[in-house]
Design an enzyme around this catalytic site. Structure first.
Site, PDB file in Angstrom:
ATOM      1  CB  ILE A 154      -3.556   5.465   2.761  1.00 25.53           C
ATOM      2  CG1 ILE A 154      -2.406   4.491   3.024  1.00 25.53           C
ATOM      3  CG2 ILE A 154      -4.103   5.985   4.091  1.00 25.53           C
ATOM      4  CD1 ILE A 154      -1.135   5.167   3.516  1.00 25.53           C
ATOM      5  CG  PHE A 186      -0.297   0.180   2.540  1.00 29.62           C
ATOM      6  CD1 PHE A 186      -0.141   1.444   3.096  1.00 29.62           C
ATOM      7  CD2 PHE A 186       0.176  -0.914   3.244  1.00 29.62           C
ATOM      8  CE1 PHE A 186       0.468   1.606   4.333  1.00 29.62           C
ATOM      9  CE2 PHE A 186       0.792  -0.763   4.479  1.00 29.62           C
ATOM     10  CZ  PHE A 186       0.941   0.497   5.031  1.00 29.62           C
ATOM     11  CB  CYS A 187       1.737   3.833  -1.688  1.00 27.07           C
ATOM     12  SG  CYS A 187       0.799   3.630  -3.220  1.00 27.07           S
ATOM     13  CB  THR A 188      -0.208   8.392  -0.619  1.00 27.36           C
ATOM     14  OG1 THR A 188       0.974   8.473   0.168  1.00 27.36           O
ATOM     15  CG2 THR A 188      -1.167   9.515  -0.246  1.00 27.36           C
TER      16      THR A 188
END
Length: 261
Positions: A212, A182-184
């Site tokens: 996210i 996951f990331c932004t």
């Protein structure tokens, strides 16, 4: 709040990215939008803000190009424009990994895991096959320090181009597990998940669909602690997608320009 903020990306071949840059910049200037649009032969990565009607007009015009017809930007609102200027640039990569074999515009992406499914898996402590689930944070260390999922793996990388080397150093940590990167907003974990799939980890690899921010939007943020750093003057957003009122800032704040997601 009167200002609409959007972020989006798409990996798609853009051999005409230089000409496209001029077109997109002219349109954004005419609508008085501010933010960053990055173009490369592998795709587009954008963060823009302005009055809602103007932002939607820019996106609708972009969708007239068949390559962007399905673009679905993430939206949030703020009291002021969180960018000082408009920047539209052509770069070698829309998110720098320095790994030329990873080309999402030419490869099948890893399976995308819906936010609700991840929340359910974290509730029950395993995936639907009973396999242990690990969340892998692909962001830079200073971003992770603002907030992340409970128990997420964090290799303290200082830039995304360090990710492949970190995988090689910690490969055994992932073996036999269900890995959710996951990331932004999804762009980094899309490249990361493709790389992870190539490592024969003896378990499924997913990317969190929409990152996210989409997880906040669709679930309200269970199992996530803290805020999510964003690359603009809002600094960080809470689970309600509003500027965080209480921010746990890293000791060293090496904030980058708004060029990552």
């Amino acid at each position: 709040m009167p200002v609409l903020n959007i972020s989006s990306y798409k990996f798609v071949p853009l051999p005409d990215c230089a000409a496209l840059r001029d077109q997109l910049q002219e349109r954004a200037l005419a609508l008085n939008l501010k933010g960053t649009v990055l173009l490369a032969e592998e795709g587009i990565n954008l963060f823009l803000a302005g009055p809602g009607e103007a932002v939607h007009a820019w996106v609708n015009a972009l969708r007239q190009d068949a390559r962007f017809a399905d673009l679905a930007p993430k939206e949030s609102w703020s009291a002021a424009v969180p960018f000082k200027k408009l920047l539209v640039k052509v770069k070698p990569e829309i998110i720098r990994m320095n790994h030329p074999t990873i080309r999402p515009d030419q490869q099948a992406r890893a399976p995308a895991l819906p936010a609700a499914t991840l929340a359910r898996w974290l509730d029950q402590g395993h995936d639907d096959e009973g396999r242990p689930v690990v969340t892998l944070d692909t962001r830079n260390a200073f971003e992770v320090d603002y907030g992340t999922f409970e128990g997420a793996i964090d290799w303290r990388i200082s830039k995304f181009s360090e990710f492949p080397e970190a995988v090689q150093a910690h490969r055994e940590e992932l073996m036999g597990k269900t890995v959710v990167s996951f990331c932004t907003g999804g762009i980094r974990c899309e490249k990361a998940a493709i790389y992870l799939q190539q490592q024969d980890l003896d378990g499924p690899v997913y990317q969190l669909e929409g990152g996210i921010l989409k997880y906040f939007e669709e679930t309200g943020g269970p199992h996530y602690q803290g805020s999510c750093f964003v690359f603009d003057q809002r600094e960080a957003l809470g689970a309600a997608l509003e500027p965080a009122t209480e921010i746990q800032r890293p000791a060293s704040e090496a904030h980058r320009a708004p060029a990552s997601s």
